[in-house]
Design an enzyme around this catalytic site. Structure first.
Site, PDB file in Angstrom:
ATOM      1  N   HIS A  35       0.831  -1.198   0.000  1.00  0.00           N
ATOM      2  CA  HIS A  35       0.000   0.000   0.000  1.00  0.00           C
ATOM      3  C   HIS A  35       0.871   1.256   0.000  1.00  0.00           C
ATOM      4  CE1 HIS A  35      -2.638   2.878   2.413  1.00  0.00           C
ATOM      5  NE2 HIS A  35      -3.358   2.627   1.345  1.00  0.00           N
ATOM      6  N   ARG A  36       0.858   1.977  -1.111  1.00  0.00           N
ATOM      7  CA  ARG A  36       1.729   3.149  -1.346  1.00  0.00           C
ATOM      8  C   ARG A  36       3.200   2.716  -1.309  1.00  0.00           C
ATOM      9  NH1 ARG A  36      -1.249   7.429   2.846  1.00  0.00           N
ATOM     10  NH2 ARG A  36      -3.327   6.547   2.638  1.00  0.00           N
ATOM     11  N   GLU A  62       0.410  -0.837  -4.729  1.00  0.00           N
ATOM     12  CA  GLU A  62      -0.733   0.069  -4.832  1.00  0.00           C
ATOM     13  C   GLU A  62      -0.215   1.494  -4.796  1.00  0.00           C
ATOM     14  OE1 GLU A  62      -4.127   2.581  -3.202  1.00  0.00           O
ATOM     15  OE2 GLU A  62      -2.109   2.333  -2.421  1.00  0.00           O
ATOM     16  N   ASP A  64      -1.433   5.938  -5.781  1.00  0.00           N
ATOM     17  CA  ASP A  64      -2.549   6.871  -5.976  1.00  0.00           C
ATOM     18  C   ASP A  64      -2.150   7.933  -6.997  1.00  0.00           C
ATOM     19  OD1 ASP A  64      -4.082   6.005  -3.385  1.00  0.00           O
ATOM     20  OD2 ASP A  64      -2.029   6.440  -2.733  1.00  0.00           O
ATOM     21  N   HIS A  77      -0.666  10.690  -2.525  1.00  0.00           N
ATOM     22  CA  HIS A  77      -1.933  10.262  -1.941  1.00  0.00           C
ATOM     23  C   HIS A  77      -2.921  11.425  -1.806  1.00  0.00           C
ATOM     24  CE1 HIS A  77      -4.858   9.211   1.206  1.00  0.00           C
ATOM     25  NE2 HIS A  77      -4.878   8.080   0.532  1.00  0.00           N
ATOM     26  N   GLU A 144      -4.775   3.637  -8.087  1.00  0.00           N
ATOM     27  CA  GLU A 144      -6.019   4.247  -7.586  1.00  0.00           C
ATOM     28  C   GLU A 144      -6.244   5.622  -8.191  1.00  0.00           C
ATOM     29  OE1 GLU A 144      -6.714   4.267  -3.346  1.00  0.00           O
ATOM     30  OE2 GLU A 144      -8.429   5.616  -3.583  1.00  0.00           O
ATOM     31  N   GLN A 181      -8.272   0.920  -9.452  1.00  0.00           N
ATOM     32  CA  GLN A 181      -9.283   0.954  -8.393  1.00  0.00           C
ATOM     33  C   GLN A 181      -9.689   2.396  -8.109  1.00  0.00           C
ATOM     34  OE1 GLN A 181      -7.722  -0.703  -4.756  1.00  0.00           O
ATOM     35  NE2 GLN A 181      -6.495   1.084  -4.295  1.00  0.00           N
TER      36      GLN A 181
HETATM   37  O1  G3P Z   1      -6.029   0.485  -1.412  1.00  0.00           O
HETATM   38  C1  G3P Z   1      -7.051   0.889  -0.616  1.00  0.00           C
HETATM   39  C2  G3P Z   1      -6.699   2.180  -0.028  1.00  0.00           C
HETATM   40  O2  G3P Z   1      -5.598   2.680  -0.703  1.00  0.00           O
HETATM   41  C3  G3P Z   1      -7.766   3.218  -0.057  1.00  0.00           C
HETATM   42  O3  G3P Z   1      -7.477   4.163   0.864  1.00  0.00           O
HETATM   43  O4  G3P Z   1      -6.791   6.374   1.538  1.00  0.00           O
HETATM   44  O5  G3P Z   1      -5.103   4.604   1.486  1.00  0.00           O
HETATM   45  O6  G3P Z   1      -5.954   5.520  -0.631  1.00  0.00           O
HETATM   46  P1  G3P Z   1      -6.254   5.204   0.802  1.00  0.00           P
HETATM   47 CA    CA Z   2      -4.845   4.284  -2.196  1.00  0.00          CA
END
Ligand code: G3P
Ligand code: CA
Length: 283
Positions: A35-36, A62, A64, A77, A144, A181
């Site tokens: 995540h990130r 993952e 953003d 993010h 994302e 996503q």
């Molecule tokens: O991958 C799910 C998650 O990334 C969504 O929340 O705020 O971390 O982008 P956030």
């Molecule tokens: Ca995210």
């Protein structure tokens, strides 16, 4: 009746190009999604965090994306720059060069003690094309779309880049190289209209303390464009996960940062977790 609906949906997916050959989301593997990047250990959404995620054997990275003032797809993010830089304003008010300079000089505020001198490039805000240049042939990505309603044309730009970077389709193991996503159904539907072969995950949030549940109509809608959903782990239950999977939707839990919860999600039957600590489970 359910079986007939399932057959019809599968036939429709096959006809629109979502067949097995295009690399569907794996249904029988538990994915560890960084995540990130490996963001528990290095500043999030940087080349350094993706490098560590790769070294820690993550299944997916993952990240953003947003659009800069000069139309670059950039990886950060928050829509505002305050949380990671000593500056204020929205990403869309800065050019990519300006964001890079800011992130190199003011550095990431939360540098986890690892932003060593001489490695500024690794901690600078990356353009998405730079991420693919460095990792596209080695890693798969869950991208994302953040606030797509604020960035007209972002879906088209992303598709163009994915095509140019050869990120559409499956890797050697049959896993999709790029998955998109979003919490925005509209954004995902736009992507689906542009290219129905790219697997899409709808992010869904539930109220604190609420268990995940969706109506038959909501599930039917999801089935028209999505391969699965992403839900906060706190809302997930075994019956919900199992029901989604019976309906042909994979389920990923976000964001799981302790081993006990990671194992619980695995035991509940989730298809994977988003985690800041991609070394959270033994491989
Ligand atoms: O991958 C799910 C998650 O990334 C969504 O929340 O705020 O971390 O982008 P956030
Ligand atoms: Ca995210």
């Amino acid at each position: 009746m359910k079986k007939l609906a399932c057959v019809l949906i599968c036939a429709a997916l096959w006809l629109t190009g979502c067949g097995k050959d295009d690399g569907p989301m794996p249904e029988d593997e538990f994915l560890v999604i960084a995540h990130r990047g490996a963001s528990a250990y290095v500043p999030e959404n940087t080349l350094a965090s993706y490098e560590l995620a790769k070294d820690l054997d993550s299944d997916y990275i993952e990240l953003d994306i947003h659009l800069t003032k000069d139309g670059e797809l950039v990886v950060m993010h928050d829509q505002d720059v305050e949380s990671t830089m000593n500056a204020s304003g929205k990403i869309s008010e800065f050019t990519l060069d300006e964001l890079k300079k800011l992130s190199k000089t003011s550095r990431y505020k939360d540098d986890k003690g690892m932003a060593a001198k001489g490695h500024a490039e690794m901690y600078a805000v990356p353009a998405l094309r730079e991420v693919f240049d460095q990792f596209g042939d080695r890693m798969n990505f869950i991208i994302e779309l953040k606030n797509p309603e604020d960035y007209p044309g972002i879906e088209e730009k992303l598709m163009e880049l994915l095509e140019a970077a050869d990120m559409i389709g499956a890797d050697g193991d049959g896993h999709p190289k790029a998955v998109i996503q979003s919490f925005s159904e509209e954004g995902l539907e736009k992507i689906h209209a542009l290219n129905p072969k790219i697997p899409l995950l709808r992010l869904i949030s539930f109220e604190d303390g609420e268990e995940a549940q969706l109506t038959a109509e909501e599930i039917e809608k999801l089935q028209t464009y999505a391969a699965g959903i992403g839900v906060s782990y706190e809302a997930l239950t075994e019956p919900f996960i199992s029901y989604m999977q019976q309906e042909g939707l994979v389920v990923y839990a976000y964001t799981v940062n302790d081993q006990e919860t990671a194992l619980t999600m695995k035991n509940l039957g989730a298809n994977g977790i988003h985690t800041d600590r991609p070394d959270i489970l033994e491989k």
